[in-house]
Design an enzyme around this catalytic site. Structure first.
Site, mmCIF file in Angstrom:
data_model
loop_
_atom_site.group_PDB
_atom_site.id
_atom_site.type_symbol
_atom_site.label_atom_id
_atom_site.label_comp_id
_atom_site.label_asym_id
_atom_site.label_seq_id
_atom_site.Cartn_x
_atom_site.Cartn_y
_atom_site.Cartn_z
ATOM 1 N N LYS A 65 -10.742 -65.226 8.637
ATOM 2 C CA LYS A 65 -12.071 -65.801 8.414
ATOM 3 C C LYS A 65 -12.773 -65.148 7.224
ATOM 4 O O LYS A 65 -13.661 -65.736 6.620
ATOM 5 C CB LYS A 65 -12.940 -65.644 9.669
ATOM 6 C CG LYS A 65 -12.478 -66.441 10.872
ATOM 7 C CD LYS A 65 -12.967 -67.850 10.829
ATOM 8 C CE LYS A 65 -12.879 -68.631 12.130
ATOM 9 N NZ LYS A 65 -11.851 -68.317 13.097
ATOM 10 N N SER A 317 -2.998 -65.069 13.054
ATOM 11 C CA SER A 317 -4.313 -65.277 12.431
ATOM 12 C C SER A 317 -5.348 -64.208 12.718
ATOM 13 O O SER A 317 -6.341 -64.113 11.997
ATOM 14 C CB SER A 317 -4.866 -66.638 12.859
ATOM 15 O OG SER A 317 -4.904 -66.727 14.273
HETATM 16 C C1 LIG Z 1 -11.058 -69.121 13.868
HETATM 17 C C2 LIG Z 1 -9.731 -68.705 14.289
HETATM 18 C C3 LIG Z 1 -8.690 -69.632 14.417
HETATM 19 C C4 LIG Z 1 -8.864 -71.127 14.234
HETATM 20 O O1 LIG Z 1 -9.323 -71.476 12.951
HETATM 21 P P1 LIG Z 1 -9.979 -72.913 12.689
HETATM 22 O O2 LIG Z 1 -10.304 -72.928 11.243
HETATM 23 O O3 LIG Z 1 -11.214 -72.986 13.542
HETATM 24 O O4 LIG Z 1 -8.988 -73.933 13.117
HETATM 25 C C5 LIG Z 1 -7.425 -69.145 14.740
HETATM 26 N N1 LIG Z 1 -7.203 -67.830 14.963
HETATM 27 C C6 LIG Z 1 -8.180 -66.919 14.864
HETATM 28 C C7 LIG Z 1 -7.861 -65.495 15.122
HETATM 29 C C8 LIG Z 1 -9.475 -67.311 14.520
HETATM 30 O O5 LIG Z 1 -10.443 -66.388 14.419
#
Ligand SMILES: *Cc1c(COP(=O)(O)O)cnc(C)c1O
Length: 340
Positions: A65, A317
Site C-alpha cells: 500500500k 502482499s
Molecule cells: C489492501 C491489501 C490487499 C488487497 O488490495 P486491493 O487493492 O484492495 O485489492 C491485499 N493484501 C494486503 C496485505 C493488503 O493490505
C-alpha cells in the site's frame, strides 16, 4: 471476445495508462523498496512448475500500500499537503498513508472501523497519524472521511479506487516483468482491486497472454460478487484471517470494477482453513512471516485451484499480522475467528 481483444478495447479508452505506471515508478523511486523475487523450491515441487514469490510483504510499513500512497502524496500541491490527508483504512493503507505523509511533511488523519485489530491501530499512531475509530464497516469509516473533506478541506486518498493509487501499485507489475520476463501466470490477492488493476495493466500491456488471477477469501468477497452482479454491490463483512481483504468496493466505484472485469482472467476464492495452511506453509517452508491476506496466492496453489500454472508468480502482499495469532497458526491451531 478473447482476452487479447478485450485488452485492446480496454487500452484504447483506459483512464489509466501504462505511462502513468512508469511515471509512478519515477516518483516513488528511493521512497519505496524494490522487493525481491525468489524461487520457492517447495511450491515448485508441489506444482510441477516454477513458482516464484514476490516478497512485497518485506516492503516498508509491511505492505504494498506504500507504493500507491507515496505516488499520490508526492503529487500533491503544497497547499493540499498543508491542509492534510485523510483516508479510511483496514490498516495497511493507513500505515502506508501515515508513513508517506510523515515523510512528505503532510498532516494525516486515518479513519477506520472497530473491526480493525489493535496492532494495526497502534502502528498507525506510532507513524504520527491521528486515528479516528468510527462504526463497524469500511463504509462507516468512509463517511467520516467525507465529512473531513467537506468541513476541513482535507484531501482524501482512498485505498484502491484512485488513479494514482492504482498506478503506484502497478509498479509491482514492472518489477515482476523485469525479474521474470517469461512469466505465464500471476496470483494476486484481491479485495478492492487497486493492486490487481495496476499489476494487470502493466502485465497485459507487455503481453496480453500473461494470465492474471485474483484471489479473495470466500467470506465477503465484494469484487467477485460485484463482477457476478454486473455492477458494484454491497456484501456482508465477516471476521477473517485475511482481514486486509475486508471491505466493499464502493457502490460509486469508478476505476477498479471496470479494470478487474476487463483485465483479470479469473477470480478464485480460498477459505479460512486454506488461508491458515498457507500462513503455516510460508513460515515453515519459506521462512516468511505473512498475514492472512498476503497468503491467499499460496493458499490457491496448495489447494490445487490453479490448473497448469506454468511459470507462476505469487505476490505476498503484506506481513502485518498480530504475532500472537501468527504463533497460534504456525503451532497448528485451528483458529476460527467467527466464534471469537
Ligand atoms: C489492501 C491489501 C490487499 C488487497 O488490495 P486491493 O487493492 O484492495 O485489492 C491485499 N493484501 C494486503 C496485505 C493488503 O493490505
Amino acid at each position: 471476445m478473447t482476452n487479447f481483444q478485450k485488452e485492446r478495447c480496454w487500452l484504447k479508452d483506459s483512464k489509466i495508462r501504462l505511462q502513468d505506471i512508469y511515471m509512478a515508478r519515477q516518483r516513488i523511486h528511493g521512497r519505496v523498496n524494490r522487493t525481491p523475487l525468489v524461487k520457492s523450491d517447495a511450491l515448485s515441487q508441489l506444482c510441477g512448475a516454477e513458482v516464484l514469490l514476490k516478497l512485497e510483504h518485506q516492503q516498508r510499513t509491511g505492505s504494498f500500500k506504500l507504493r500507491g500512497a507515496t505516488n499520490a502524496i508526492v503529487k500533491l500541491s503544497d497547499e493540499e499537503r498543508e491542509k492534510g490527508i485523510v483516508g479510511a483504512s483496514t490498516g495497511n493503507h493507513g500505515r502506508g498513508l501515515a508513513y508517506a505523509a510523515a515523510r512528505a511533511g503532510a498532516r494525516c488523519v486515518i479513519c477506520m472501523s472497530r473491526l480493525v485489530p489493535e496492532n494495526k491501530v497502534a502502528a498507525i499512531r506510532d507513524l504520527g497519524a491521528e486515528v479516528r475509530i468510527v462504526g463497524s464497516s469500511q463504509d462507516d469509516a468512509q463517511e467520516e472521511v467525507d465529512r473531513l473533506v467537506v468541513e476541513r478541506g482535507m484531501t482524501m486518498l482512498p485505498p484502491f479506487d484512485h488513479p494514482d493509487v492504482i498506478a503506484g501499485q502497478g509498479t509491482l507489475g514492472l518489477e515482476i516483468l523485469e525479474d521474470a520476463p517469461q512469466v505465464d501466470t500471476v496470483l494476486i490477492p484481491l479485495s478492492g482491486g487497486g493492486l490487481i488493476s495496476g499489476i494487470a495493466l502493466a502485465m497485459k500491456s507487455a503481453n496480453p497472454s500473461i494470465r492474471v488471477f485474483g484471489i479473495s477469501m470466500d467470506r465477503g468477497a465484494a469484487m467477485i460478487a460485484s463482477i457476478n452482479a454486473g455492477k458494484p454491490v454491497k456484501v456482508e463483512e465477516y471476521p477473517s484471517l485475511a482481514d486486509s481483504l475486508g471491505g466493499g468496493i464502493g457502490l460509486e466505484n469508478k476505476y477498479t470494477f471496470n479494470m478487474v472485469r476487463d483485465l483479470v482472467d479469473q477470480c478464485i476464492t480460498v477459505d479460512e482453513a486454506q488461508i491458515a495452511a498457507a500462513v503455516r506453509h510460508a513460515y515453515w517452508e519459506e521462512q516468511q512471516v505473512i498475514e492472512g491476506a498476503g497468503s491467499v496466492g499460496i493458499a490457491a496453489l496448495l489447494s490445487k485451484k490453479i490448473h497448469n500454472p506454468g511459470r507462476c508468480i505469487v505476490l505476498l502482499s503484506g506481513s502485518n499480522i498480530d504475532m500472537a495469532l501468527h504463533k497460534r497458526l504456525i503451532d497448528g491451531e485451528n483458529v476460527d475467528l467467527s466464534s471469537t
